[in-house]
Design a protein around this motif. Structure first.
Motif, PDB file in Angstrom:
ATOM      1  N   GLN A   1     -40.109  28.010 -17.227  1.00 46.49           N
ATOM      2  CA  GLN A   1     -40.243  27.418 -15.896  1.00 46.49           C
ATOM      3  C   GLN A   1     -39.323  28.143 -14.925  1.00 46.49           C
ATOM      4  O   GLN A   1     -39.754  28.565 -13.882  1.00 46.49           O
ATOM      5  CB  GLN A   1     -39.926  25.934 -15.921  1.00 46.49           C
ATOM      6  N   SER A   2     -38.038  28.218 -15.285  1.00 43.61           N
ATOM      7  CA  SER A   2     -37.076  28.958 -14.470  1.00 43.61           C
ATOM      8  C   SER A   2     -35.699  28.837 -15.088  1.00 43.61           C
ATOM      9  O   SER A   2     -35.414  27.862 -15.787  1.00 43.61           O
ATOM     10  CB  SER A   2     -37.037  28.440 -13.030  1.00 43.61           C
ATOM     11  N   PRO A   3     -34.816  29.804 -14.815  1.00 51.16           N
ATOM     12  CA  PRO A   3     -33.434  29.675 -15.282  1.00 51.16           C
ATOM     13  C   PRO A   3     -32.755  28.447 -14.665  1.00 51.16           C
ATOM     14  O   PRO A   3     -31.950  27.807 -15.320  1.00 51.16           O
ATOM     15  CB  PRO A   3     -32.762  30.960 -14.806  1.00 51.16           C
ATOM     16  N   LYS A   4     -33.115  28.101 -13.430  1.00 54.58           N
ATOM     17  CA  LYS A   4     -32.539  26.919 -12.778  1.00 54.58           C
ATOM     18  C   LYS A   4     -32.878  25.657 -13.558  1.00 54.58           C
ATOM     19  O   LYS A   4     -32.053  24.773 -13.719  1.00 54.58           O
ATOM     20  CB  LYS A   4     -33.073  26.762 -11.354  1.00 54.58           C
ATOM     21  N   CYS A   5     -34.109  25.565 -14.015  1.00 51.72           N
ATOM     22  CA  CYS A   5     -34.544  24.403 -14.776  1.00 51.72           C
ATOM     23  C   CYS A   5     -33.790  24.317 -16.098  1.00 51.72           C
ATOM     24  O   CYS A   5     -33.251  23.264 -16.444  1.00 51.72           O
ATOM     25  CB  CYS A   5     -36.050  24.448 -15.024  1.00 51.72           C
ATOM     26  N   LEU A   6     -33.720  25.419 -16.818  1.00 50.75           N
ATOM     27  CA  LEU A   6     -33.023  25.436 -18.100  1.00 50.75           C
ATOM     28  C   LEU A   6     -31.564  25.037 -17.916  1.00 50.75           C
ATOM     29  O   LEU A   6     -31.027  24.237 -18.674  1.00 50.75           O
ATOM     30  CB  LEU A   6     -33.134  26.815 -18.749  1.00 50.75           C
ATOM     31  N   CYS A   7     -30.935  25.564 -16.899  1.00 48.73           N
ATOM     32  CA  CYS A   7     -29.546  25.240 -16.606  1.00 48.73           C
ATOM     33  C   CYS A   7     -29.397  23.755 -16.285  1.00 48.73           C
ATOM     34  O   CYS A   7     -28.510  23.082 -16.824  1.00 48.73           O
ATOM     35  CB  CYS A   7     -29.078  26.093 -15.426  1.00 48.73           C
ATOM     36  N   ALA A   8     -30.243  23.238 -15.417  1.00 46.98           N
ATOM     37  CA  ALA A   8     -30.175  21.826 -15.029  1.00 46.98           C
ATOM     38  C   ALA A   8     -30.375  20.918 -16.227  1.00 46.98           C
ATOM     39  O   ALA A   8     -29.708  19.887 -16.361  1.00 46.98           O
ATOM     40  CB  ALA A   8     -31.211  21.528 -13.952  1.00 46.98           C
ATOM     41  N   VAL A   9     -31.260  21.301 -17.126  1.00 46.57           N
ATOM     42  CA  VAL A   9     -31.526  20.500 -18.325  1.00 46.57           C
ATOM     43  C   VAL A   9     -30.312  20.512 -19.249  1.00 46.57           C
ATOM     44  O   VAL A   9     -29.881  19.472 -19.751  1.00 46.57           O
ATOM     45  CB  VAL A   9     -32.789  21.006 -19.054  1.00 46.57           C
ATOM     46  N   MET A  10     -29.731  21.681 -19.466  1.00 46.48           N
ATOM     47  CA  MET A  10     -28.593  21.786 -20.369  1.00 46.48           C
ATOM     48  C   MET A  10     -27.354  21.067 -19.836  1.00 46.48           C
ATOM     49  O   MET A  10     -26.508  20.634 -20.609  1.00 46.48           O
ATOM     50  CB  MET A  10     -28.278  23.256 -20.653  1.00 46.48           C
ATOM     51  N   LEU A  11     -27.246  20.941 -18.527  1.00 43.93           N
ATOM     52  CA  LEU A  11     -26.087  20.278 -17.921  1.00 43.93           C
ATOM     53  C   LEU A  11     -26.411  18.871 -17.428  1.00 43.93           C
ATOM     54  O   LEU A  11     -25.603  18.250 -16.751  1.00 43.93           O
ATOM     55  CB  LEU A  11     -25.556  21.125 -16.757  1.00 43.93           C
ATOM     56  N   SER A  12     -27.583  18.354 -17.783  1.00 41.04           N
ATOM     57  CA  SER A  12     -28.019  17.046 -17.291  1.00 41.04           C
ATOM     58  C   SER A  12     -27.203  15.900 -17.900  1.00 41.04           C
ATOM     59  O   SER A  12     -26.555  16.046 -18.933  1.00 41.04           O
ATOM     60  CB  SER A  12     -29.501  16.835 -17.618  1.00 41.04           C
ATOM     61  N   ASP A  13     -27.270  14.760 -17.231  1.00 43.28           N
ATOM     62  CA  ASP A  13     -26.603  13.563 -17.748  1.00 43.28           C
ATOM     63  C   ASP A  13     -27.196  13.151 -19.098  1.00 43.28           C
ATOM     64  O   ASP A  13     -26.477  12.671 -19.971  1.00 43.28           O
ATOM     65  CB  ASP A  13     -26.729  12.412 -16.746  1.00 43.28           C
ATOM     66  N   THR A  14     -28.489  13.345 -19.265  1.00 43.30           N
ATOM     67  CA  THR A  14     -29.136  13.012 -20.532  1.00 43.30           C
ATOM     68  C   THR A  14     -28.561  13.855 -21.668  1.00 43.30           C
ATOM     69  O   THR A  14     -28.251  13.332 -22.737  1.00 43.30           O
ATOM     70  CB  THR A  14     -30.664  13.224 -20.444  1.00 43.30           C
ATOM     71  N   ALA A  15     -28.407  15.146 -21.422  1.00 42.34           N
ATOM     72  CA  ALA A  15     -27.839  16.031 -22.442  1.00 42.34           C
ATOM     73  C   ALA A  15     -26.396  15.636 -22.748  1.00 42.34           C
ATOM     74  O   ALA A  15     -25.998  15.567 -23.918  1.00 42.34           O
ATOM     75  CB  ALA A  15     -27.909  17.481 -21.981  1.00 42.34           C
ATOM     76  N   LYS A  16     -25.627  15.350 -21.714  1.00 42.72           N
ATOM     77  CA  LYS A  16     -24.229  14.954 -21.922  1.00 42.72           C
ATOM     78  C   LYS A  16     -24.145  13.658 -22.713  1.00 42.72           C
ATOM     79  O   LYS A  16     -23.318  13.535 -23.616  1.00 42.72           O
ATOM     80  CB  LYS A  16     -23.526  14.799 -20.575  1.00 42.72           C
TER      81      LYS A  16
END
Length: 117
Positions: free
Chosen positions: A69-84
């Motif tokens: 989708q995009s590097p921005k998406c991957l980054c946002a997912v990896m740093l998301s509240d859900t991931a945390k």
């Protein structure tokens, strides 16, 4: 008096319907919020906690799909509240694309305070 109240309600309702609905679709992952997209990284739970563990094939597939989708998406997912909240450590998560040997990963992409290796 009653007709004035009805007219006021109609005006308020019309204003609510005409108002913009926020930035739906304008997120890093398009119409899907990053926190919702993070659920797709469930196979990456252990790899996201230990930067020395080998990610599963399911994890690598999920990372590849989100990364397309995009590097921005991957980054946002990896740093998301859900991931945390799932115990994912950002410093471990950002190394998953490299550990999956993804050749088209965004090397050097700035992801928050981290840089993708």
């Amino acid at each position: 008096m009653r007709s004035l109240l009805v007219l006021s309600l109609v005006v308020v309702a019309a204003a609510c319907l005409a108002a913009p609905r926020g930035a739906h679709g304008a997120g890093e992952c398009g119409r899907t919020p990053a926190d919702e997209m993070a659920l797709k990284l469930a196979p990456c739970a252990s790899a996201g906690q230990d930067p020395n563990s080998a990610p599963s094939s399911g994890c690598c597939t999920a990372v590849r799909t989100i990364g397309k989708q995009s590097p921005k998406c991957l980054c946002a997912v990896m740093l998301s509240d859900t991931a945390k909240s799932a115990g994912i450590k950002p410093e471990a998560a950002i190394s998953i694309p490299k550990r999956c040997n993804l050749v088209d990963r965004p090397v050097g992409y700035k992801c928050g305070a981290y840089t993708l290796p």
